[in-house]
Design an enzyme around this catalytic site. Structure first.
Site, PDB file in Angstrom:
ATOM      1  N   ALA A  29       0.837  -1.194   0.000  1.00 56.59           N
ATOM      2  CA  ALA A  29       0.000   0.000   0.000  1.00 56.59           C
ATOM      3  C   ALA A  29       0.874   1.247   0.000  1.00 56.59           C
ATOM      4  O   ALA A  29       1.824   1.337   0.788  1.00 56.59           O
ATOM      5  CB  ALA A  29      -0.906   0.006   1.230  1.00 56.59           C
ATOM      6  N   TYR A  30       0.558   2.178  -0.864  1.00 55.16           N
ATOM      7  CA  TYR A  30       1.295   3.441  -0.917  1.00 55.16           C
ATOM      8  C   TYR A  30       0.562   4.464  -0.077  1.00 55.16           C
ATOM      9  O   TYR A  30      -0.645   4.679  -0.252  1.00 55.16           O
ATOM     10  CB  TYR A  30       1.469   3.898  -2.367  1.00 55.16           C
ATOM     11  CG  TYR A  30       2.511   3.042  -3.032  1.00 55.16           C
ATOM     12  CD1 TYR A  30       3.842   3.420  -3.022  1.00 55.16           C
ATOM     13  CD2 TYR A  30       2.180   1.816  -3.589  1.00 55.16           C
ATOM     14  CE1 TYR A  30       4.818   2.613  -3.570  1.00 55.16           C
ATOM     15  CE2 TYR A  30       3.152   0.997  -4.137  1.00 55.16           C
ATOM     16  CZ  TYR A  30       4.464   1.400  -4.126  1.00 55.16           C
ATOM     17  OH  TYR A  30       5.437   0.588  -4.648  1.00 55.16           O
ATOM     18  N   ILE A  31       1.305   5.064   0.845  1.00 56.80           N
ATOM     19  CA  ILE A  31       0.677   6.028   1.753  1.00 56.80           C
ATOM     20  C   ILE A  31       1.085   7.459   1.436  1.00 56.80           C
ATOM     21  O   ILE A  31       0.483   8.397   1.939  1.00 56.80           O
ATOM     22  CB  ILE A  31       0.952   5.672   3.226  1.00 56.80           C
ATOM     23  CG1 ILE A  31       2.436   5.540   3.502  1.00 56.80           C
ATOM     24  CG2 ILE A  31       0.239   4.368   3.588  1.00 56.80           C
ATOM     25  CD1 ILE A  31       2.771   5.294   4.958  1.00 56.80           C
ATOM     26  N   LEU A  82      -3.294   5.210  -0.796  1.00 49.97           N
ATOM     27  CA  LEU A  82      -3.664   5.939  -2.002  1.00 49.97           C
ATOM     28  C   LEU A  82      -4.034   4.912  -3.065  1.00 49.97           C
ATOM     29  O   LEU A  82      -3.287   3.964  -3.298  1.00 49.97           O
ATOM     30  CB  LEU A  82      -2.481   6.759  -2.517  1.00 49.97           C
ATOM     31  CG  LEU A  82      -1.877   7.802  -1.584  1.00 49.97           C
ATOM     32  CD1 LEU A  82      -0.587   8.362  -2.187  1.00 49.97           C
ATOM     33  CD2 LEU A  82      -2.881   8.917  -1.335  1.00 49.97           C
TER      34      LEU A  82
END
Length: 165
Positions: A29-31, A82
């Protein structure tokens, strides 16, 4: 600081499977994402997690910082991702002195299979296994951060042209 230098390819056959030595399932997961940097959390096999910061515009060689984080924190960060949370199983395939990482995607990117090989310097040219297809090093569409933030699944998995919104 560690420098990540890698080459990336599409996989054209499943000939790699017989050489796979191990595997690990990832939720990625890209934060945070910017023009030249990204912050991601990766949960491996549902048991451990790492926070990774990558800095640099070049998709071939970037600065990379990686830290263990508590699993509960990683799950909470992933809930605030995101775009698309990437799901994949990574297989490790030793071949002629290098370990190839073959990512078999699930979820939004089911059907996509990509191989990466980390190299010591930009001039290294490892021998390519016969199951390797087109080189995609530097093709921003295959950057995991772009795949997550832009959801390129229709283009990359089904061959449909990307439609800019």
């Amino acid at each position: 600081m560690a420098k990540e230098i890698e080459r990336k390819y599409l996989v054209r056959t499943d000939g790699w499977r017989s050489g796979a030595s191990s595997s690990s399932s990832f939720l990625q997961a890209y934060i945070a994402s910017g023009k030249d940097r990204s912050v991601r959390v990766r949960i491996m096999d549902g048991e451990r997690a790492k926070l990774t910061i990558k800095i640099g515009r070049d998709l071939f060689a970037r600065d990379e910082f990686e830290y263990d984080v508590p699993l509960a924190d990683a799950k909470e960060m992933a809930e605030q991702a995101l775009g698309v949370v990437l799901e994949k199983t990574r297989y490790f395939v030793p071949y002629e002195g290098y370990t190839w990482e073959v990512d078999v995607y699930a979820g939004a990117y089911v059907g996509l299979v990509v191989a990466e090989v980390e190299i010591a310097n930009e001039k290294d040219r490892p021998h390519l296994p016969d199951w390797i297809g087109k080189e995609i090093t530097g093709d921003r569409r295959y950057s995991n951060v772009n795949m997550a933030v832009e959801d390129l699944s229709e283009e990359l998995v089904h061959g449909l042209p990307f439609k800019a919104v």
